[in-house]
Design an enzyme around this catalytic site. Sequence first.
Site, short mmCIF file in Angstrom:
data_model
loop_
_atom_site.label_atom_id
_atom_site.label_comp_id
_atom_site.label_asym_id
_atom_site.label_seq_id
_atom_site.Cartn_x
_atom_site.Cartn_y
_atom_site.Cartn_z
CE LYS A 247 -8.30 -33.39 -11.68
NZ LYS A 247 -6.86 -32.92 -12.02
CG ASP A 252 -5.43 -30.05 -7.89
OD1 ASP A 252 -4.71 -30.22 -6.80
OD2 ASP A 252 -4.77 -30.39 -8.99
CE LYS A 259 -2.54 -27.47 -8.86
NZ LYS A 259 -1.75 -28.24 -9.88
CG ASP A 329 -0.53 -30.75 -8.08
OD1 ASP A 329 -1.63 -30.67 -8.00
OD2 ASP A 329 0.32 -29.68 -8.48
CD GLU A 331 -5.27 -33.54 -8.16
OE1 GLU A 331 -4.11 -33.37 -8.37
OE2 GLU A 331 -6.26 -32.97 -8.99
NE ARG A 333 -1.45 -38.36 -13.12
CZ ARG A 333 -0.25 -37.98 -13.66
NH1 ARG A 333 0.61 -38.86 -13.90
NH2 ARG A 333 -0.14 -36.68 -14.17
#
Length: 493
Positions: A247, A252, A259, A329, A331, A333
Amino acid sequence: MNFEVFDKKLKEIEADCEIVLIVNENLTHRWIEGGNEFEKYGFSGKSEESLFLPHKNILYYGCKTFESDEIRCSVSNAFKVLKKMKYNSVKIGLYTQKCPPINARALVEGIILGTYKFDKYKSKKSNLYIKNIKISTEDYNGKIYNLDSTKKAVNEAVIIADATNDAKDIINTTPFDMTPAKLADYAKDMAKDLKNVECFVGDEEFLNSENMGAFLAVARASSNKPRLIHLSYKPKNSTKRFVFVGKGLTYDSGGLSLKPSEYMVTMKSDKSGAAAAINIIKAASRLELPFEVHSIIGAAENMIGGNAYKPDDVLKARNKKTIEVRNTDAEGRLVLADCLDYAQELKPDYLVDLATLTGACVVALGEYTVGIMGNSSTLKHSMIQSSLKSGELSGSLPFNKYLKKLLKSDIADISNISSSRYGGAITAGIFLDNFIKDEYKDKWLHLDIAGPAYREKEWGYNQSGASGAGVRMCIYWLKDFVYKQSNVHDEDK
Ligand code: BES
Ligand code: ZN
Ligand code: ZN
């Protein structure tokens, strides 16, 4: 830092100073010089206790046991004591009657990992004075152990610890300096210097041509465009093919499911899986492992913007499954779903993904432990065993049929989040399992490294910041396949 191994007694080796690791019950051992001074200075050899004798240029350091990870921690702490002293060289023994190469590995790994520093953004840089480390193969009984197997262990430990530190550099680098494109350039440059390694980089157009709808949606709102990085190490006469998937969220923010600000800081570390996968390739090539090793990295930024993907969107993944987005969030996966599907086309014998996937994994196992998931207990167990040897902590998190149901969606084939607030690390693992084809179910492992990958306080021989989680356990795991294949005696591992 330069490591030298000598099949000479410690006394015969010339160095500016010496480190002696002491296990409490060995305090009175005849081998330990200066023992008569311990009482005077109140040194009892307890774990983490140190005594420095300047007139002898010796540092004694208390070590709980001579197990590998105790050695790594103790030698790293001993180096902290010597940090500001102007010694150029230090000598150290192997302290064992059992298996000297294992201790040599632990010493070298402890020193290299423990002295890592990330000062790229500091105006003032301070260097460690110690440059030369001289290791004697003398054991507690004065016996000199075989030079070649200790030298081999030292060389391998240098490669493994360097790869771990290089992963830390990638992760600690700011999101501005490590965008998906820059990460791809890094991988390309690295490949140029390595034997049997090649690097392919696919841009947004490539992702489109591969129908990677989930990956593309995550990346869409960022002005830093995504990349798929495929590194491959292909030695001659390879006997197995391993594929790692990392990943690589270079940032993020959470996307539209933004977040809170205090959770957003440290999210440059969401590329830790990628950093590990890149450096597993580096170590595999330097160790000249007899296997093909591939790393597929999904590099993207999860940002907000007018064209951002939204909660309520339905995405079409590469394998044609549709995904309802209920939280932008979750994301990682989505990126991994497409990368895992791509990775299976390489027909791996083993497929392992590494990801800072869920906060829930940190809640479940704590900040120090990697969560291991998959469908094969044997495979999970093999990774846990290797991780223990490597000094990384890991624990198995089990899938079950009740948790599987929680990913149902009314509108699409699957939802990107669970309908329950519990078991979030496992439901994320189960989400990924939906993108693993039947023939690879038992060949796949998912490593959630969200806990240990990045911590803002130092722990053991890890500094504040990135730890390079996943690198050592995966390389030890690969090396364990070499031993299984060649039946090498335990002592020479
Ligand atoms: N990158 C985070 C997971 C994470 C959290 C890594 C803390 C390191 C430290 C991931 O993309 C994420 O945000 N996951 C969500 C999933 C949730 C929305 C189902 C989480 O864990 O809160
Ligand atoms: Zn996220
Ligand atoms: Zn993330």
